[in-house]
Design an enzyme around this catalytic site. Structure first.
Site, PDB file in Angstrom:
ATOM      1  CE  LYS A 204     106.263   6.288 -50.636  1.00 28.12           C
ATOM      2  NZ  LYS A 204     107.550   6.694 -50.091  1.00 28.12           N
ATOM      3  NE  ARG A 238     107.291   2.661 -44.611  1.00 24.63           N
ATOM      4  CZ  ARG A 238     106.111   3.118 -44.986  1.00 24.63           C
ATOM      5  NH1 ARG A 238     105.823   3.235 -46.268  1.00 24.63           N
ATOM      6  NH2 ARG A 238     105.202   3.442 -44.096  1.00 24.63           N
TER       7      ARG A 238
HETATM    8  C1  7PM Z   1     100.770   9.783 -47.614  1.00 28.11           C
HETATM    9  C2  7PM Z   1     102.043  10.233 -47.895  1.00 28.11           C
HETATM   10  C3  7PM Z   1     100.548   8.492 -47.225  1.00 28.11           C
HETATM   11  C4  7PM Z   1     103.105   9.363 -47.790  1.00 28.11           C
HETATM   12  C5  7PM Z   1     101.607   7.622 -47.131  1.00 28.11           C
HETATM   13  C6  7PM Z   1     102.881   8.074 -47.412  1.00 28.11           C
HETATM   14  C7  7PM Z   1     108.184   6.061 -46.489  1.00 28.11           C
HETATM   15  C8  7PM Z   1     108.209   5.978 -45.104  1.00 28.11           C
HETATM   16  C9  7PM Z   1     106.210   6.502 -45.760  1.00 28.11           C
HETATM   17  C10 7PM Z   1     109.379   5.855 -47.227  1.00 28.11           C
HETATM   18  C11 7PM Z   1     110.447   5.471 -45.122  1.00 28.11           C
HETATM   19  C12 7PM Z   1     103.710   5.846 -47.986  1.00 28.11           C
HETATM   20  C13 7PM Z   1     104.047   7.159 -47.340  1.00 28.11           C
HETATM   21  N1  7PM Z   1     106.922   6.380 -46.884  1.00 28.11           N
HETATM   22  N2  7PM Z   1     109.326   5.671 -44.419  1.00 28.11           N
HETATM   23  N3  7PM Z   1     106.975   6.243 -44.672  1.00 28.11           N
HETATM   24  N4  7PM Z   1     110.489   5.564 -46.486  1.00 28.11           N
HETATM   25  N5  7PM Z   1     111.587   5.190 -44.479  1.00 28.11           N
HETATM   26  O1  7PM Z   1     103.399   5.895 -49.202  1.00 28.11           O
HETATM   27  O2  7PM Z   1     109.460   5.955 -48.452  1.00 28.11           O
HETATM   28  O3  7PM Z   1     103.736   4.798 -47.360  1.00 28.11           O
HETATM   29  S1  7PM Z   1     104.553   6.955 -45.668  1.00 28.11           S
END
Ligand code: 7PM
Length: 259
Positions: A204, A238
């Site tokens: 992230k 995750r």
């Molecule tokens: C853009 C923005 C691309 C955010 C990808 C993401 C989480 C999730 C995601 C989390 C849970 C990423 C995120 N993040 N589900 N889905 N917790 N429960 O970086 O932090 O994977 S998508």
């Protein structure tokens, strides 16, 4: 929990058969490397991502869930906010609903209750389009915690018992770096809800900001953050990099007397 994104742009080829076969292989590989849950997602949460119909989302995730289930007993999580996607996924063998909207979209709460599988309630301020515009909290830990209190009550009101609920502070979802750091530092406070805690920190931008590194250079930062989350009380992390994270957690487990 290993991340499996099934969006046409997440695989180089694009042909449907190739996408499905590659996704299934990736899931089985992550399971082999130590993931106990595969988080299958058919819609990107990226701020500028084009929205996907539930029909399209189902056509992306169902063949992959079928394929994983026919070859492995690994737990499958469906990353969706749409009730009909939840149903299609659970009917094919998904074991957990991971909803970044914490079952707040119309019909989601009732569908999750009907399906009877565990749910992950993630906190997000605003929505994916606007969340990083101006994240604002008086006290981020308190506000995220009262959100959990409210959403757990909403779940219990429709018959989703606390033993089926996982909570997640939603790192990066409407949070500045300082908000994210406060949440990670104080993660153990969320244990008071009596639910397992899930943390998603992998690759992230908070890691990119601290290290000044691009997304493909965030492996060591991500593994460190996952380990810290577990030390601070997370039961599930995750991650994209399953093998590397599993090594770090094996060291942690050994130190805890589980070697
Ligand atoms: C853009 C923005 C691309 C955010 C990808 C993401 C989480 C999730 C995601 C989390 C849970 C990423 C995120 N993040 N589900 N889905 N917790 N429960 O970086 O932090 O994977 S998508």
């Amino acid at each position: 929990m290993g991340v499996l994104n099934i969006t046409p742009d997440s695989f180089s080829d694009g042909g449907r058969f190739t996408v499905v076969e590659t996704a299934i292989e990736q899931a089985l590989s992550m399971a082999d490397l130590g993931a106990s849950i595969i988080d299958v997602g058919g819609e990107s949460t990226r701020p500028n991502a084009t929205p996907v119909s539930s029909k399209e989302e189902i056509s992306r995730v169902v063949p992959v869930i079928k394929g994983i289930r026919s070859k492995s007993n690994v737990a499958i999580s469906i990353d969706t906010s749409k009730p009909d996607v939840m149903k299609a996924a659970v009917d094919e063998g998904a074991n957990l609903i991971n909803d970044v909207y914490a079952l707040q979209r119309p019909g989601a709460l009732e569908m999750a209750a009907t399906l009877g599988v565990p749910v992950c309630l993630m906190h997000m301020q605003a929505n994916p389009k606007t969340m990083q515009d101006s994240p604002n909290y008086l006290n981020v830990v308190d506000e995220v915690s009262s959100f959990f209190t409210q959403r757990i009550a909403a779940c219990e009101a429709v018959g989703i018992t606390r033993d089926k609920i996982i909570i997640d502070p939603g790192f990066g979802f409407g949070k500045t770096l300082q908000h994210n750091l406060s949440l990670l530092a104080k993660l153990a406070l969320f244990k008071r809800h009596g639910c397992p805690i899930l943390a998603g920190l992998s690759r992230k931008s908070m890691i990119g900001e601290i290290l000044n590194k691009r997304v493909e250079e965030r492996l060591f930062g991500s593994v460190s953050a996952a380990l810290l989350a577990v030390i601070n009380g997370a039961s599930i992390v995750r991650v994209h990099d399953v093998a590397e994270t599993a090594d770090a957690l094996k060291i942690h487990n050994a130190v805890q007397g589980n070697y």
